[in-house]
Each structure stands twice: as C-alpha cells, then as structure tokens.
Enzyme design. Structure first.
Site, PDB file in Angstrom:
ATOM      1  CG  ASP A   8       3.478  -6.700   4.086  1.00  0.00           C
ATOM      2  OD1 ASP A   8       4.263  -6.800   5.045  1.00  0.00           O
ATOM      3  OD2 ASP A   8       3.754  -6.083   3.048  1.00  0.00           O
ATOM      4  CG  ASN A  40       0.583  -6.768  -0.203  1.00  0.00           C
ATOM      5  OD1 ASN A  40       1.425  -6.598   0.670  1.00  0.00           O
ATOM      6  ND2 ASN A  40       0.876  -6.751  -1.484  1.00  0.00           N
ATOM      7  CG  ASN A  67       6.558  -3.306  -3.578  1.00  0.00           C
ATOM      8  OD1 ASN A  67       6.434  -3.414  -2.359  1.00  0.00           O
ATOM      9  ND2 ASN A  67       6.424  -4.325  -4.384  1.00  0.00           N
ATOM     10  CG  HIS A  68       2.257  -4.342  -4.332  1.00  0.00           C
ATOM     11  ND1 HIS A  68       2.272  -4.688  -5.669  1.00  0.00           N
ATOM     12  CD2 HIS A  68       2.981  -5.293  -3.695  1.00  0.00           C
ATOM     13  CE1 HIS A  68       2.966  -5.809  -5.830  1.00  0.00           C
ATOM     14  NE2 HIS A  68       3.423  -6.195  -4.655  1.00  0.00           N
ATOM     15  CG  HIS A 151       7.388  -2.147   2.073  1.00  0.00           C
ATOM     16  ND1 HIS A 151       6.433  -2.893   2.710  1.00  0.00           N
ATOM     17  CD2 HIS A 151       7.327  -2.511   0.770  1.00  0.00           C
ATOM     18  CE1 HIS A 151       5.810  -3.650   1.832  1.00  0.00           C
ATOM     19  NE2 HIS A 151       6.337  -3.453   0.642  1.00  0.00           N
ATOM     20  CG  HIS A 176       8.586  -6.142   0.297  1.00  0.00           C
ATOM     21  ND1 HIS A 176       7.643  -5.874  -0.669  1.00  0.00           N
ATOM     22  CD2 HIS A 176       9.603  -6.760  -0.349  1.00  0.00           C
ATOM     23  CE1 HIS A 176       8.093  -6.299  -1.847  1.00  0.00           C
ATOM     24  NE2 HIS A 176       9.270  -6.848  -1.681  1.00  0.00           N
ATOM     25  CG  HIS A 178       4.137 -10.825   2.193  1.00  0.00           C
ATOM     26  ND1 HIS A 178       3.219 -11.017   1.183  1.00  0.00           N
ATOM     27  CD2 HIS A 178       4.340  -9.485   2.244  1.00  0.00           C
ATOM     28  CE1 HIS A 178       2.910  -9.856   0.624  1.00  0.00           C
ATOM     29  NE2 HIS A 178       3.585  -8.915   1.259  1.00  0.00           N
TER      30      HIS A 178
HETATM   31 FE   FE2 Z   1       5.715  -4.881  -0.805  1.00  0.00          FE
END
Ligand code: FE2
Length: 257
Positions: A8, A40, A67-68, A151, A176, A178
């Site tokens: 990410d 991100n 998810n983002h 993810h 995900h 991080h």
């Molecule tokens: Fe995520």
C-alpha cells in the site's frame, strides 16, 4: 520472470518514497513486471486519475486496490476505462471496474488477480477462495503466470488463502494491514507467498497516518480526522524471480533516517 510487488502506497509521502527508492530497486533487481497496491495513494484514501497516471509514469504495470477503491468520487468516471487498475474481484458483479486482467510483458502473459478477505473487513463480499477458483479456471490455460494481491486484515485468512492456492498461483502477496510480516516463503507446491508487504510511505506513522489523531481516538473514543504523515520515507516490497528451474523470494525494506 522477475516480479516486484509493492504494498500500500500511502499518499504523497508514499509517492515520494517511490521516487526516492524505486529507481535503485529497479536497477538492482531488474523487474520485468511491477504490481502496486494504490488504494491509499491519493491523500491516504482512494486514488484519483492524476495519481493513477503519476504511478503509471513510474513504469508500474498494474495497480491493485481494496476496500478504499471507491473513496474518491471521480473513480466512477475512469475505473471502467483503465484495464491496468483493478478492484477486488469478489465485489458484487454490479460494482464498477474489473477484478483481474491479463497483461503481456516481455513475451509472457501474466494474470493479475485482486481479491479481498472477509474477516474484519466490513464489506459483504463473495467468497474470495471460490472466486479465485472461478478465475483460475478461466485463465489457467492462457497465461504463463498468475499473481494475486490478497487484500485482507486477518493474517489467518491470508495464510489460509496462500495454502489454498499453492501450486496454482505463482505469487500471492498480502496487503491492507500496512505492516510488513517477516514470513515470506515458497510454499510446498511452489507459490511465492507473504502475508503482508507493508506500506510504502511515511516511516514514522500509525499505518501511514500522523500518530496524534489515532492516539486521540484510542484515548477518547471520539471520531478523528486522519492525515497522511510526512517526513522520512519507507519503501517496502516483495521481489520474486520465477523460472522453470528456480524460485527466489526476497523482502525489500529501504528507509530514510
Ligand atoms: Fe485496505
């Protein structure tokens, strides 16, 4: 084939980390194919067309997400026309965008599949394990390599997935959380695997964000506004070299003081 997988990338600081370290990583590892999770990359949440183009200009082959993916409103205007941008394949079929693609590079065909876990993710998705089976049957006879960005939050779900696809996917990397995990390995049937690559972005941060706000949230339980941290940068990636004779896997971590 040499693969470089980047986790990410967090906001502008993450893009700065790429500018700072990607050229030397390319020079050392000479990757044929680069996959990067970009969900991100714009201000810490989502991706814009401008940021997408900026990442592609760094010779990134495919940008995955999670998810983002729909956080930035403008995504609905361009996701369907960008085959190099993926969203998790196990989103409902009505969701805009595509979950996998086949890309030709240096005479080889690479399928990149983006999937998302279901444990602690809060989004009602189809089963990522069965979705992999479905896509695998579609692509297996027409590609040379299969790379998966899984993810997900739970390390157990990611590891179970790695073993589930062992011998079918060539590379499975987690994103995900991080936070990098130190468990990169070649699984028994030959899949190169890591639970999470970890972020590329601010070194001194709480999963990429300025620490003050998350601390406040833990202390008060009140909502806070997260902001991408600045300063020293951290670059993390997974390198995999696979041929009929061998598989090499190496976790890369480069950072500023
Ligand atoms: Fe995520």
């Amino acid at each position: 084939m040499r693969f470089l997988c980047i986790g990410d990338v967090i906001g502008r600081t993450g893009r700065n980390a790429l500018k700072r370290f990607l050229p030397e990583v390319k020079q050392q590892y000479k990757p044929d194919f680069i996959v990067l999770n970009g969900e991100n990359a714009a201000g810490g949440f989502g991706i814009t067309k401008k940021v997408f183009d900026e990442l592609l200009s760094m010779e990134i082959d495919v940008i995955t997400s999670g998810n983002h993916i729909y956080d930035k409103k403008e995504i609905v205007q361009f996701i369907d026309s960008e085959p190099r941008l993926l969203r998790p394949a196990n989103y409902p079929p009505e969701a805009l965008g595509r979950g996998y693609g086949i890309y030709e590079k240096n005479g080889k065909k690479v399928a990149v599949i983006n999937l998302m876990g279901r444990a602690f993710m809060g989004i009602p998705l189809d089963c990522p394990f069965r979705k992999f089976d479905e896509i695998y049957e579609e692509v297996k006879n027409s590609v040379d390599y299969i790379v998966v960005d899984f993810h997900a939050e739970a390390t157990s779900e990611k590891t179970a997935f790695g073993f589930y696809v062992d011998g079918r996917a060539d590379v499975v990397f987690g994103t995900h959380s991080h936070v990098a995990t130190a468990d990169e390995m070649v699984l028994p049937k030959g899949t190169a695997y890591i639970t999470d690559i970890g972020l590329t972005g601010p070194k001194y941060s709480v999963i990429g964000m300025k620490p003050e706000e998350p601390i406040k949230k833990f202390l008060t339980g009140m909502p806070v506004k997260y902001e991408v941290a600045k300063g020293a940068v951290l670059f993390q990636a997974l390198f995999v070299e696979k041929s009929s004779e061998k598989i090499d896997i190496k976790r890369i971590k480069l950072e500023e003081e």
